[in-house]
Design a protein around this motif. Structure first.
Motif, PDB file in Angstrom:
ATOM      1  N   UNK A  81       0.817  -1.218   0.000  1.00  0.00           N
ATOM      2  CA  UNK A  81       0.000   0.000   0.000  1.00  0.00           C
ATOM      3  C   UNK A  81       0.846   1.261   0.000  1.00  0.00           C
ATOM      4  N   UNK A  82       2.111   1.122   0.374  1.00  0.00           N
ATOM      5  CA  UNK A  82       2.953   2.321   0.494  1.00  0.00           C
ATOM      6  C   UNK A  82       3.655   2.703  -0.796  1.00  0.00           C
ATOM      7  N   UNK A  83       3.519   1.870  -1.851  1.00  0.00           N
ATOM      8  CA  UNK A  83       4.166   2.281  -3.081  1.00  0.00           C
ATOM      9  C   UNK A  83       4.299   1.175  -4.101  1.00  0.00           C
TER      10      UNK A  83
ATOM     11  N   UNK B 253      -3.259   5.683   0.290  1.00  0.00           N
ATOM     12  CA  UNK B 253      -2.369   4.602  -0.126  1.00  0.00           C
ATOM     13  C   UNK B 253      -2.069   4.693  -1.614  1.00  0.00           C
ATOM     14  N   UNK B 254      -0.884   4.228  -1.992  1.00  0.00           N
ATOM     15  CA  UNK B 254      -0.524   4.189  -3.401  1.00  0.00           C
ATOM     16  C   UNK B 254      -1.329   3.128  -4.133  1.00  0.00           C
TER      17      UNK B 254
ATOM     18  N   UNK C 270       5.335   6.807  -6.927  1.00  0.00           N
ATOM     19  CA  UNK C 270       5.355   6.977  -8.386  1.00  0.00           C
ATOM     20  C   UNK C 270       5.872   5.674  -8.987  1.00  0.00           C
ATOM     21  N   UNK C 271       5.146   5.084  -9.955  1.00  0.00           N
ATOM     22  CA  UNK C 271       5.501   3.729 -10.404  1.00  0.00           C
ATOM     23  C   UNK C 271       6.918   3.588 -10.936  1.00  0.00           C
TER      24      UNK C 271
END
Ligand code: FE
Ligand code: CA
Length: 571
Positions: free
Chosen positions: A198-200, A239-240, A548-549
């Motif tokens: 969830x953080x990235x 969340x990301x 950021x992906x």
């Protein structure tokens, strides 16, 4: 929670470029997995492009469409979770996959044993197989397989894949260790921990896949057990991306959680690039558990069952050279020797530890109240028998360190050992889930190491969601205490530092009150290490923003330890 938009095309392109670079790097122009075996001198590495720049001209790995095997009735491609290798010896490596056509909902496999074919080759087109076989995937292990591919040459790179019916898995790349006791001049490996989904996004793994590394060491928190949006550490703005089911309690819950994480193509590429050597921390079961002590210190059959479910699911999804667990009380600590250069001690700082001390004064943190395990140092922490590793594992470690000889001795460790007092009051306050909560136990271990003349000890750590370089001392808060080891703490792949990643304020305060901490940075990423007989060099690699992906990693800092002299210096 407002999930950020998903960008599958960009991620798929990154992952495919990883695969293509992997194929190009490994082909070396002749389709071989690496240089010829050399069992007596320096370690060999396949040439690789160390610049993790995605290129849109990526081609798929060639030679991956063999003739179908006999038909098997499955609801879809079973290789949704990728492949992995791990725990090599000088003649074998563990090859892993799990059949899961519907990965997020129990896997979707029929309730029967099915044979999986595995293949190992020096060439990426798998023309000349050097090892192959069939192994049963069984429902009791979630149709995961752990193949011990034996009869391999020492110090050699290979390609591997799995097949069933009409389906063929992605191709992975693995390698064996140098021959036992061989004179070895070099080891390059990476390590990190903590990849809260969830953080990235796993941009750090996309970069790792392209690094030129022999091995990757994972220090725990592979999954996080929390329900969507319920991790104690929250991302400002939401969340990301989101966990897809509630908090994990049962075997089915943990299996689906591992499957969610493992569907990420960048994590799959990171596994496919090289063998991993893994241990666990707390979130593979539940935040801050300690042996039989669950949330709030509760013990009993209910928590033991939850722990057993977490342990079995971890086994089912990790490329480990272990027999499956039968409940709790399952030893996973083990050693990996890289010729005569380094011995890696994989530690389990969770399963056998005593509960975190509760007799220090608890301190409130803005934004967290007293939810974080931050206290003054009380009498329990000062009891040398209040143990982090448990008596048996501690004895195993000390015996192994004494027997290891002149090589580098590496502790793959969960929680911070160099200690940290937090600038929150007059009295020292510490995070009592770290070795600071086991203060006298740490002192006894480090004083024993020093007294026995065990030198060239390097501690690798995760858990803290931030990176440090630390001098490891029997008493971290006593300037006169000698430095007996060097600690490199990697940041996390994604998991957020509780006080945020902008550490312009925190870092100076932390290092000013903790001279044993030589470097601090909370950006997300990993460490790479270059080890030779004379020196150890650790490079801190980080991405700018895990939410950021696609991010290209940059080097934050590089530190070196000279053999015979504990303590790292910046270079
Ligand atoms: Fe973590
Ligand atoms: Ca942890």
């Amino acid at each position: 929670m407002t999930p950020r938009p998903w960008r599958p095309t960009r991620r798929a392109f990154l992952a495919s470029s990883v695969a293509a670079t992997l194929a190009a790097a490994c082909s070396g122009g002749d389709d071989s997995a690496g240089p010829a075996p050399d069992t007596t001198t320096s370690s060999t590495q396949a040439p690789a492009d160390t610049t993790p720049t995605p290129t849109p001209s990526a081609e798929p790995i060639p030679g991956t469409t063999p003739e179908p095997l006999e038909p098997v009735d499955l609801p879809g491609d079973p290789f949704t979770l990728g492949v992995a290798s791990g725990d090599p010896t000088s003649t074998s490596v563990i090859l892993w996959t799990r059949l899961a056509p519907t990965p997020l909902d129990g896997g979707g496999m029929p309730d029967e044993n099915l044979d999986v074919t595995w293949e190992v080759a020096l060439d990426v087109s798998f023309v000349g197989l050097v090892a192959s076989g069939r192994t049963p995937a069984i429902p009791g292990l979630a149709h995961s397989v752990h193949v011990d591919a034996t009869g391999l040459a020492a110090d050699t790179w290979y390609f591997y894949r799995f097949r069933i019916g009409e389906w063929t898995s992605p191709v992975g790349r693995c390698r064996t260790l140098p021959a036992v006791g061989a004179t070895v001049e070099s080891l390059r490996f990476g390590f990190s921990s903590c990849q809260n989904y969830e953080h990235g996004f796993y941009a750090a793994h996309a970069n790792l896949a392209l690094e030129d590394l022999d091995l990757f060491v994972w220090l725990g928190d592979y999954i996080y057990e929390a329900a969507p949006g319920r991790d104690p550490i929250q991302i400002p703005g939401g969340a990301a991306r989101s966990h897809t089911a509630g908090e994990c309690f049962t075997l089915a819950d943990y299996r689906n959680r591992y499957a969610l994480y493992k569907t990420d193509p960048n994590l799959q590429a990171s596994h496919a690039a090289r063998p991993w050597i893994v241990t666990w921390d707390d979130h593979e079961v539940v935040n801050d558990y300690a042996g039989p002590f669950g949330p709030d210190g509760a013990t009993g059959a209910v928590f033991d069952e939850r722990r057993a479910a977490g342990y079995l699911a971890w086994y089912e999804h990790m490329p480990v050279r272990l027999d499956p667990p039968d409940g709790v009380g399952w030893d996973i600590h083990r050693t990996i020797d890289w010729g005569d250069l380094a011995s890696l001690f994989m530690l389990d700082g969770r399963q056998y530890r005593d509960d975190q001390p509760t007799d220090g004064d608890r301190v409130s943190i803005p934004g967290f109240g007293d939810a974080l395990p931050i206290t003054t140092i009380g009498p329990t922490a000062m009891d040398p028998d209040h143990s982090m590793l448990g008596a048996d594992q501690e004895a195993w470690l000390l015996d192994g360190l004494r027997a290891a000889g002149p090589r580098w001795k590496v502790l793959a460790n969960q929680v911070m050992m160099h200690g940290a007092t937090l600038p929150l009051g007059d009295e020292p306050v510490v995070v009592n889930d770290t070795w600071d909560g086991y203060f006298a136990n740490r002192r006894r271990i480090l004083e024993t190491i020093a007294a026995d003349g065990v030198d060239d000890v390097v501690v690798l750590t995760g858990d803290f969601h931030s990176a440090t370089v630390g001098d490891v001392k029997p008493d971290p808060f006593d300037a006169a205490s000698p430095v007996v080891a060097t600690e490199f703490m990697a940041s996390s792949i994604t998991s957020r530092f509780p006080l945020g990643e902008n550490v312009g304020l925190i870092a100076p305060l932390l290092t000013a009150s903790n001279p044993q901490i030589r470097f601090f940075d909370a950006r997300k990423g990993y460490c790479t290490c270059e080890v030779t007989p004379d020196s150890w060099t650790t490079t801190y690699r980080a991405i700018a923003d895990a939410t950021v992906p696609d991010q290209q990693a940059e080097t934050l800092s590089t530190w070196r330890v000279v053999a015979g002299t504990p303590g790292a210096q910046p270079i």
